[in-house]
Design a protein around this motif. Structure first.
Motif, PDB file in Angstrom:
ATOM      1  N   GLN A 150     -16.366 -44.900  -0.805  1.00  0.00           N
ATOM      2  CA  GLN A 150     -16.003 -43.856  -0.681  1.00  0.00           C
ATOM      3  C   GLN A 150     -16.654 -42.895   0.504  1.00  0.00           C
ATOM      4  OE1 GLN A 150     -16.850 -43.583  -5.523  1.00  0.00           O
ATOM      5  NE2 GLN A 150     -14.925 -44.307  -5.699  1.00  0.00           N
ATOM      6  N   GLU A 151     -15.093 -42.209   0.512  1.00  0.00           N
ATOM      7  CA  GLU A 151     -15.817 -40.564   1.350  1.00  0.00           C
ATOM      8  C   GLU A 151     -16.403 -39.800   0.205  1.00  0.00           C
ATOM      9  OE1 GLU A 151     -13.545 -38.839   4.996  1.00  0.00           O
ATOM     10  OE2 GLU A 151     -13.281 -37.629   3.121  1.00  0.00           O
ATOM     11  N   VAL A 152     -17.604 -39.208   1.227  1.00  0.00           N
ATOM     12  CA  VAL A 152     -18.531 -38.740   0.034  1.00  0.00           C
ATOM     13  C   VAL A 152     -18.737 -37.173   1.093  1.00  0.00           C
ATOM     14  CG1 VAL A 152     -20.621 -40.088  -1.363  1.00  0.00           C
ATOM     15  CG2 VAL A 152     -20.351 -39.777   0.972  1.00  0.00           C
ATOM     16  N   ASP A 153     -18.966 -37.409   2.707  1.00  0.00           N
ATOM     17  CA  ASP A 153     -18.985 -36.535   3.211  1.00  0.00           C
ATOM     18  C   ASP A 153     -18.114 -36.250   4.875  1.00  0.00           C
ATOM     19  OD1 ASP A 153     -19.063 -33.534   4.274  1.00  0.00           O
ATOM     20  OD2 ASP A 153     -21.791 -33.919   4.714  1.00  0.00           O
ATOM     21  N   ARG A 154     -17.409 -35.395   5.152  1.00  0.00           N
ATOM     22  CA  ARG A 154     -16.649 -35.538   6.435  1.00  0.00           C
ATOM     23  C   ARG A 154     -17.002 -34.443   6.763  1.00  0.00           C
ATOM     24  NH1 ARG A 154     -10.308 -37.219   6.414  1.00  0.00           N
ATOM     25  NH2 ARG A 154     -10.205 -37.765   8.924  1.00  0.00           N
ATOM     26  N   LYS A 155     -17.166 -33.930   8.141  1.00  0.00           N
ATOM     27  CA  LYS A 155     -16.555 -32.827   9.767  1.00  0.00           C
ATOM     28  C   LYS A 155     -16.067 -33.421  10.973  1.00  0.00           C
ATOM     29  CE  LYS A 155     -19.949 -29.282  10.753  1.00  0.00           C
ATOM     30  NZ  LYS A 155     -21.179 -29.037  10.283  1.00  0.00           N
ATOM     31  N   LYS A 156     -15.853 -32.517  11.238  1.00  0.00           N
ATOM     32  CA  LYS A 156     -15.345 -32.544  12.933  1.00  0.00           C
ATOM     33  C   LYS A 156     -16.815 -32.000  13.422  1.00  0.00           C
ATOM     34  CE  LYS A 156     -12.788 -29.653  15.333  1.00  0.00           C
ATOM     35  NZ  LYS A 156     -11.789 -28.668  15.242  1.00  0.00           N
ATOM     36  N   ILE A 157     -17.895 -33.019  14.375  1.00  0.00           N
ATOM     37  CA  ILE A 157     -18.741 -32.788  15.564  1.00  0.00           C
ATOM     38  C   ILE A 157     -18.593 -32.432  16.498  1.00  0.00           C
ATOM     39  CG2 ILE A 157     -20.500 -33.171  13.711  1.00  0.00           C
ATOM     40  CD1 ILE A 157     -20.647 -35.491  15.651  1.00  0.00           C
ATOM     41  N   PHE A 158     -19.386 -31.180  17.244  1.00  0.00           N
ATOM     42  CA  PHE A 158     -19.273 -31.423  18.241  1.00  0.00           C
ATOM     43  C   PHE A 158     -21.032 -31.198  19.418  1.00  0.00           C
ATOM     44  CE2 PHE A 158     -16.724 -27.866  16.795  1.00  0.00           C
ATOM     45  CZ  PHE A 158     -17.682 -26.570  17.094  1.00  0.00           C
ATOM     46  N   VAL A 159     -20.507 -30.313  20.484  1.00  0.00           N
ATOM     47  CA  VAL A 159     -21.853 -30.424  21.498  1.00  0.00           C
ATOM     48  C   VAL A 159     -22.500 -28.108  20.019  1.00  0.00           C
ATOM     49  CG1 VAL A 159     -23.094 -29.440  22.629  1.00  0.00           C
ATOM     50  CG2 VAL A 159     -21.585 -30.920  22.751  1.00  0.00           C
ATOM     51  N   GLN A 208     -23.164 -28.510  17.244  1.00  0.00           N
ATOM     52  CA  GLN A 208     -22.367 -28.617  15.284  1.00  0.00           C
ATOM     53  C   GLN A 208     -22.503 -29.986  15.327  1.00  0.00           C
ATOM     54  OE1 GLN A 208     -21.465 -26.006  13.270  1.00  0.00           O
ATOM     55  NE2 GLN A 208     -21.837 -24.056  15.248  1.00  0.00           N
ATOM     56  N   PRO A 209     -23.538 -30.083  14.465  1.00  0.00           N
ATOM     57  CA  PRO A 209     -24.526 -31.550  13.884  1.00  0.00           C
ATOM     58  C   PRO A 209     -23.122 -31.797  12.608  1.00  0.00           C
ATOM     59  CG  PRO A 209     -25.466 -30.234  13.975  1.00  0.00           C
ATOM     60  CD  PRO A 209     -24.937 -29.490  14.321  1.00  0.00           C
ATOM     61  N   LEU A 210     -23.734 -32.657  12.254  1.00  0.00           N
ATOM     62  CA  LEU A 210     -23.309 -33.787  10.873  1.00  0.00           C
ATOM     63  C   LEU A 210     -24.544 -33.873   9.908  1.00  0.00           C
ATOM     64  CD1 LEU A 210     -21.497 -34.875   8.341  1.00  0.00           C
ATOM     65  CD2 LEU A 210     -22.163 -36.879   8.998  1.00  0.00           C
ATOM     66  N   ARG A 211     -25.167 -33.308   9.120  1.00  0.00           N
ATOM     67  CA  ARG A 211     -26.140 -33.320   8.425  1.00  0.00           C
ATOM     68  C   ARG A 211     -25.656 -33.863   6.930  1.00  0.00           C
ATOM     69  NH1 ARG A 211     -27.138 -28.116  11.256  1.00  0.00           N
ATOM     70  NH2 ARG A 211     -28.596 -28.477  12.374  1.00  0.00           N
ATOM     71  N   TYR A 212     -26.243 -34.904   6.475  1.00  0.00           N
ATOM     72  CA  TYR A 212     -26.429 -35.437   5.098  1.00  0.00           C
ATOM     73  C   TYR A 212     -27.921 -36.343   4.638  1.00  0.00           C
ATOM     74  CZ  TYR A 212     -24.590 -38.700   2.141  1.00  0.00           C
ATOM     75  OH  TYR A 212     -24.397 -39.250   0.687  1.00  0.00           O
TER      76      TYR A 212
END
Length: 468
Positions: A266-275, A277-281
């Motif tokens: 199941q999806e608990v987090d989602r993000k579009k990342i680029f230079v 702009q990271p994903l943190r979890y």
């Protein structure tokens, strides 16, 4: 030998190390020159850890730091790996420098700063005129009043102490004495955060194709206490990877649409990342750092869709290209090579002799070796750098405490004594900083005191005339 003598000898034996620590070791440990030298060494090696790439493979250092010619005449890949300059922040000697510097600051806090604060909080009244001669700033007036001075000092936010008539003590800015202690606490907190991050953090790298789900496994550098369990009960899916190109064909930006999945998918987090702009979890950060071509989807005539991997080819530094070999006969006796250099969908097809057969865009087909070859899609892959540093919140908290202590240290700790003895009025004071401003303030206080006394004298005289 009696029990009392035995106890006395034992206590004397244990007191020897204590005397040594107090008389020999502590003065060295709290020495200002030692603290400055440690700070410079820490700064120097921190800079080296920024300049020299950290956590790369041995082949990388052999290629970039050869023995002939050696960088600066001594810096080679052997020196880097023997000394540990490829992972500076986790070496025993760098952590030792941090611990020694933190110990020096802590010892200085307990042996100098705290006693200085206690001394500032301890005070005594000046009951003799000769005591005012020891002050850097003092005055003897022909007239004066402790009560009028007390009122003026209170208006200037001094805390006034007065237990008997004719004697007064006032102070303000005691927070300035607390400031250096808070600064030391902030620095030690930063050092602890750095040590904790080095011991418990990790760095990993992954190259993941668009549409794939992965768990972090390719850890290239980790502290001895790194908790790899944090990565085992969740995974990450790269929903889509794409690149935006400029009108001239250059790369404008590349993106990854990523989802964090739990054990049940199941999806608990989602993000579009680029230079940048990271994903943190859960304390783990995913940075977009690279890209590549993972595979090509093709179809022969009306066959099912095949997805074949593409590999990066060595071009001797003349750009990046990816290639794959596709058989065109069931017995693998004939085939063609596919070459792609980006994700814009153009694929070059070469025969077994290296001759260019055709140039095809995705969605188009061509005839090769008697079959219809259709290029359905070119699938990209995202290059991720994954970091976990549990010490970062501690370091940020330390910086906040350090800034607070720095501001507190700018407050001057000012003290004023007053003594009224007969027809003489003695006033004196001292401060630990901003001496000129303090002298100006004391002169203003004396002028206000004199003016107030003159005004009271005039009023008293007028009242005496009106009420003979």
């Amino acid at each position: 030998m009696t029990t009392e003598n035995s106890t006395s000898i034992e206590s004397s034996w244990w007191s020897v190390p204590g005397r040594f620590l107090r008389r020999e070791f502590l003065p060295v440990l709290t020495n200002l020159q030692l603290a400055i030298a440690l700070l410079l060494l820490i700064a120097l090696f921190s800079v080296s850890g920024t300049v020299i790439e950290q956590g790369e493979s041995p082949a990388f250092y052999q290629a970039n730091y050869p023995e002939h010619p050696a960088l600066f005449g001594f810096l080679t890949w052997k020196v880097i790996q023997v000394v540990g300059l490829d992972h500076v922040y986790r070496t025993w000697w760098f952590l030792g420098l941090l611990i020694l510097f933190g110990t020096s600051l802590t010892a200085c806090t307990f042996t100098r700063q705290l006693p200085a604060l206690k001394a500032a909080r301890r005070w005594k009244y000046y009951e003799e005129p000769r005591q005012f001669q020891k002050l850097a700033l003092s005055a003897e007036l022909e007239n004066g009043s402790v009560d009028s001075l007390k009122e003026i000092l209170q208006k200037r936010r001094y805390k006034v102490f007065q237990e008997q008539d004719g004697i007064l003590y006032a102070r303000k800015g005691i927070i300035g004495r607390i400031g250096p202690i808070v600064v030391h606490v902030g620095i030690v907190t930063i050092l602890l955060g750095g040590i904790w991050g080095a011991m418990t953090g990790f760095v990993a790298q992954e190259m993941v194709a668009s549409g794939d789900t992965f768990q972090v496994k390719n850890i290239i550098d980790a502290g001895p206490w790194a908790d790899s369990q944090v990565l085992k009960d969740w995974s990450v899916k790269v929903n889509r990877f794409w690149i935006d190109y400029t009108p001239t064909g250059g790369i404008d930006q590349f993106y990854s649409d990523m989802s964090v999945l739990n054990n049940q998918g199941q999806e608990v987090d989602r993000k579009k990342i680029f230079v940048n702009q990271p994903l943190r979890y859960r304390g783990v950060t995913f940075y977009q750092t690279d890209w590549g071509i993972a595979a090509v989807q093709i179809q022969f005539n009306n066959s099912p869709i095949f997805q074949l991997p593409m590999a990066s080819l060595d071009t001797k530094g003349r750009g990046r290209i990816w290639g794959s070999w596709i058989p065109t006969k069931p017995d693998l006796s004939a085939g063609v090579s596919l070459i792609a250099k980006d994700l814009q969908g153009m694929v070059l097809i070469y025969d077994s002799t290296g001759k260019l057969v055709d140039t095809v865009r995705k969605g188009m087909s061509t005839q090769v070796n008697g079959v219809t070859l259709k290029i359905l899609d070119v699938i990209g892959s995202t290059g991720l750098q994954i970091k976990s540093d549990p010490g970062i919140p501690i370091v940020y908290s330390g910086f906040a405490v350090l800034m607070l202590g720095t501001v507190m240290s700018y407050f001057s700790h000012s003290q004023i004594w007053a003594l009224q003895q007969g027809d003489k009025f003695y006033v004196g004071g001292k401060t630990n900083r901003a001496q000129v401003a303090f002298e100006r303030e004391v002169l203003e206080i004396l002028e206000q005191t004199t003016s107030q006394l003159e005004s009271e004298a005039v009023i008293s005289a007028e009242l005496g005339v009106k009420n003979p």
